[in-house]
Design an enzyme around this catalytic site. Structure first.
Site, PDB file in Angstrom:
ATOM      1  N   CYS A   4       0.807  -1.224   0.000  1.00  0.00           N
ATOM      2  CA  CYS A   4       0.000   0.000   0.000  1.00  0.00           C
ATOM      3  C   CYS A   4       0.840   1.276   0.000  1.00  0.00           C
ATOM      4  CB  CYS A   4      -0.973  -0.001   1.180  1.00  0.00           C
ATOM      5  SG  CYS A   4      -2.144  -1.363   1.104  1.00  0.00           S
ATOM      6  N   ASN A  26     -10.056   0.179  -0.285  1.00  0.00           N
ATOM      7  CA  ASN A  26      -8.583   0.215  -0.240  1.00  0.00           C
ATOM      8  C   ASN A  26      -8.046  -0.381  -1.539  1.00  0.00           C
ATOM      9  OD1 ASN A  26      -5.872  -0.203   0.232  1.00  0.00           O
ATOM     10  ND2 ASN A  26      -6.137  -0.994   2.301  1.00  0.00           N
ATOM     11  N   HIS A  86      -3.389   7.468   1.969  1.00  0.00           N
ATOM     12  CA  HIS A  86      -3.769   6.120   1.541  1.00  0.00           C
ATOM     13  C   HIS A  86      -5.160   5.835   2.095  1.00  0.00           C
ATOM     14  CE1 HIS A  86      -3.960   1.950   0.792  1.00  0.00           C
ATOM     15  NE2 HIS A  86      -3.725   1.560   2.027  1.00  0.00           N
TER      16      HIS A  86
HETATM   17  N1  COA Z   1     -18.980  -8.005   8.640  1.00  0.00           N
HETATM   18  C1  COA Z   1     -19.487  -8.264   9.829  1.00  0.00           C
HETATM   19  N2  COA Z   1     -18.747  -8.626  10.879  1.00  0.00           N
HETATM   20  C2  COA Z   1     -17.423  -8.707  10.708  1.00  0.00           C
HETATM   21  C3  COA Z   1     -16.816  -8.451   9.461  1.00  0.00           C
HETATM   22  C4  COA Z   1     -17.664  -8.087   8.401  1.00  0.00           C
HETATM   23  N3  COA Z   1     -17.177  -7.795   7.168  1.00  0.00           N
HETATM   24  N4  COA Z   1     -15.494  -8.604   9.595  1.00  0.00           N
HETATM   25  C5  COA Z   1     -15.254  -8.951  10.852  1.00  0.00           C
HETATM   26  N5  COA Z   1     -16.417  -9.024  11.535  1.00  0.00           N
HETATM   27  C6  COA Z   1     -16.644  -9.371  12.938  1.00  0.00           C
HETATM   28  C7  COA Z   1     -15.542 -10.233  13.499  1.00  0.00           C
HETATM   29  O1  COA Z   1     -15.766 -11.583  13.186  1.00  0.00           O
HETATM   30  C8  COA Z   1     -15.662  -9.941  14.969  1.00  0.00           C
HETATM   31  O2  COA Z   1     -16.716 -10.707  15.498  1.00  0.00           O
HETATM   32  P1  COA Z   1     -16.584 -11.421  16.936  1.00  0.00           P
HETATM   33  O3  COA Z   1     -16.406 -10.270  17.894  1.00  0.00           O
HETATM   34  O4  COA Z   1     -17.871 -12.152  17.032  1.00  0.00           O
HETATM   35  O5  COA Z   1     -15.366 -12.280  16.827  1.00  0.00           O
HETATM   36  C9  COA Z   1     -16.093  -8.502  15.026  1.00  0.00           C
HETATM   37  O6  COA Z   1     -16.611  -8.186  13.716  1.00  0.00           O
HETATM   38  C10 COA Z   1     -14.963  -7.548  15.371  1.00  0.00           C
HETATM   39  O7  COA Z   1     -13.837  -7.876  14.553  1.00  0.00           O
HETATM   40  P2  COA Z   1     -12.512  -7.058  14.638  1.00  0.00           P
HETATM   41  O8  COA Z   1     -11.578  -7.569  13.566  1.00  0.00           O
HETATM   42  O9  COA Z   1     -12.004  -7.015  16.029  1.00  0.00           O
HETATM   43  O10 COA Z   1     -13.096  -5.638  14.220  1.00  0.00           O
HETATM   44  P3  COA Z   1     -12.390  -4.246  14.223  1.00  0.00           P
HETATM   45  O11 COA Z   1     -13.180  -3.291  15.010  1.00  0.00           O
HETATM   46  O12 COA Z   1     -10.922  -4.321  14.485  1.00  0.00           O
HETATM   47  O13 COA Z   1     -12.567  -3.815  12.701  1.00  0.00           O
HETATM   48  C11 COA Z   1     -11.265  -3.711  10.671  1.00  0.00           C
HETATM   49  C12 COA Z   1     -11.994  -4.603  11.689  1.00  0.00           C
HETATM   50  C13 COA Z   1     -10.606  -4.606   9.645  1.00  0.00           C
HETATM   51  C14 COA Z   1     -12.293  -2.832   9.985  1.00  0.00           C
HETATM   52  C15 COA Z   1     -10.250  -2.845  11.423  1.00  0.00           C
HETATM   53  O14 COA Z   1      -9.445  -3.645  12.259  1.00  0.00           O
HETATM   54  C16 COA Z   1      -9.353  -2.118  10.481  1.00  0.00           C
HETATM   55  O15 COA Z   1      -9.790  -1.256   9.765  1.00  0.00           O
HETATM   56  N6  COA Z   1      -8.041  -2.419  10.491  1.00  0.00           N
HETATM   57  C17 COA Z   1      -7.101  -1.815   9.603  1.00  0.00           C
HETATM   58  C18 COA Z   1      -7.140  -2.577   8.364  1.00  0.00           C
HETATM   59  C19 COA Z   1      -6.495  -1.870   7.243  1.00  0.00           C
HETATM   60  O16 COA Z   1      -6.876  -0.796   6.916  1.00  0.00           O
HETATM   61  N7  COA Z   1      -5.544  -2.539   6.609  1.00  0.00           N
HETATM   62  C20 COA Z   1      -4.919  -2.103   5.465  1.00  0.00           C
HETATM   63  C21 COA Z   1      -3.778  -1.216   5.817  1.00  0.00           C
HETATM   64  S1  COA Z   1      -2.898  -0.962   4.360  1.00  0.00           S
END
Ligand code: COA
Length: 322
Positions: free
Chosen positions: A115, A279, A249
């Protein structure tokens, strides 16, 4: 005394024909529009059809950037293409773009920094231009991440999209006030298991699928991005209040907000396209830049900061006077 700098003379972008909404995804995996919007700000992403590849999208973006710069392909002597999803393992997709544009001879290669790839590519092209190893460059970020997503994994497949963005970067001998003023790049390979692809030519012999520990990536992103933006601004001798626009980004709206807050920058100064594109990895910064130039937000004379962070981790920021 004149200073040789690399100035941005044109931008362009390209998106696949097919636009996919959160509701479309909810029909495929156990997710909802509400969850995706609340956690990420993403509403749509474009997904490449079989005839749309990283190099075809890159070529379309490059053509638009050349037109905006008032240049023809033969004017270009360097193509640096940032991608983690090349058409083939080799040759470099940059050479496919070169051939498609009909450029007989130039320097052409790919840069892989996921990225942050566009920031890395920009630094390479800027350095080559300032060292007189190139005069007019196409710097491109292009990706088809849809091909490396695990469409069964709702935690990752909702986050990414496909697209390409390009800029024309040209040598300018002037008073040194215009162009790429400073870029700062970093990598920390200790974190390469937080965001990676579980395959490759030298390990599995397959392309592999994207894997990510989202929460940990999020934590590192805000800290690293705020720090590298300050570093690049310091190197350029610019205070944060001089910045007209931040072009980040586009990974997640919450990362954009938190990073701007950490630097004391007004959210109105942050270009946001993540709602429309999701993204797009190395394509996201030049896609957002082109969108904001074309809709008139970013104008000649503006001071902009580009920033990105991605797998590796890699991250970087660049201060550019348009
Ligand atoms: N729809 C519904 N539920 C979802 C889901 C989706 N698409 N994806 C994950 N979940 C659920 C998980 O299973 C979890 O459920 P549980 O509590 O029953 O286990 C719950 O949502 C929370 O998951 P978690 O991964 O802890 O959520 P989060 O608040 O961290 O949000 C992201 C997830 C990915 C949105 C967040 O971590 C994020 O944006 N991270 C950065 C990622 C990024 O930008 N990466 C690229 C950088 S270049």
């Amino acid at each position: 005394m004149t200073i040789r700098r690399a100035v941005v003379t044109g931008t362009g972008s390209a998106l696949p024909r097919t636009r996919v909404s959160n509701a479309d995804l909810a029909a495929r995996v156990d997710t909802s529009d509400e969850w995706i919007v609340e956690r990420t700000g993403i509403r749509f992403r474009h997904i490449a059809e079989a005839d749309e590849t990283t190099s075809t999208l890159a070529t379309a973006a490059a053509r638009t950037a050349l037109a905006a710069a008032g240049r023809v392909p033969a004017d270009i002597d360097l193509i640096v293409l940032a991608t983690a999803t090349p058409d083939q393992t080799f040759p470099a997709s940059a050479t496919l773009v070169q051939a498609a544009l009909g450029i007989d001879d130039c320097v052409a290669f790919d840069v892989a920094a996921v990225c942050s790839g566009f920031l890395y590519a920009l630094q390479v092209a800027d350095s080559m231009i300032r060292a007189s190893a190139a005069t007019r460059a196409l710097v491109i970020g292009s990706e088809t991440f849809s091909r490396i997503l695990d469409w069964e994994d709702r935690a990752t497949c909702v986050l990414f999209g496909d697209g390409a963005g390009a800029i024309v970067l040209e040598a300018d001998e002037g008073d040194g006030t215009r162009g790429v003023l400073a870029t700062r790049l970093h990598a920390d390979g200790r974190h390469n298991q937080l965001l990676y692809v579980d395959g490759g030519p030298s390990t599995t012999g397959t392309v592999g699928k994207l894997r990510m520990k989202g929460r940990e990536v999020f934590r590192h992103a805000v800290t690293n991005l705020a720090a590298v933006m300050s570093e690049a601004l310091d190197a350029a001798g610019m205070a944060a209040d001089r910045v007209d626009w931040v072009v980040p980004h586009q990974a997640n709206a919450r990362i954009l907000d938190a990073t701007a807050r950490k630097l004391g920058l007004a959210p109105e100064k942050v270009v946001v396209t993540v709602d429309q594109h999701a993204n797009t990895s190395a394509a996201s910064v030049p896609l957002a830049l082109d969108a904001a130039i074309r809709d008139g937000r970013i104008r000649p004379g503006h001071l902009i900061v580009l920033e990105a962070m991605g797998g590796g981790f890699t991250w970087g920021a660049s201060v550019v006077q348009l």
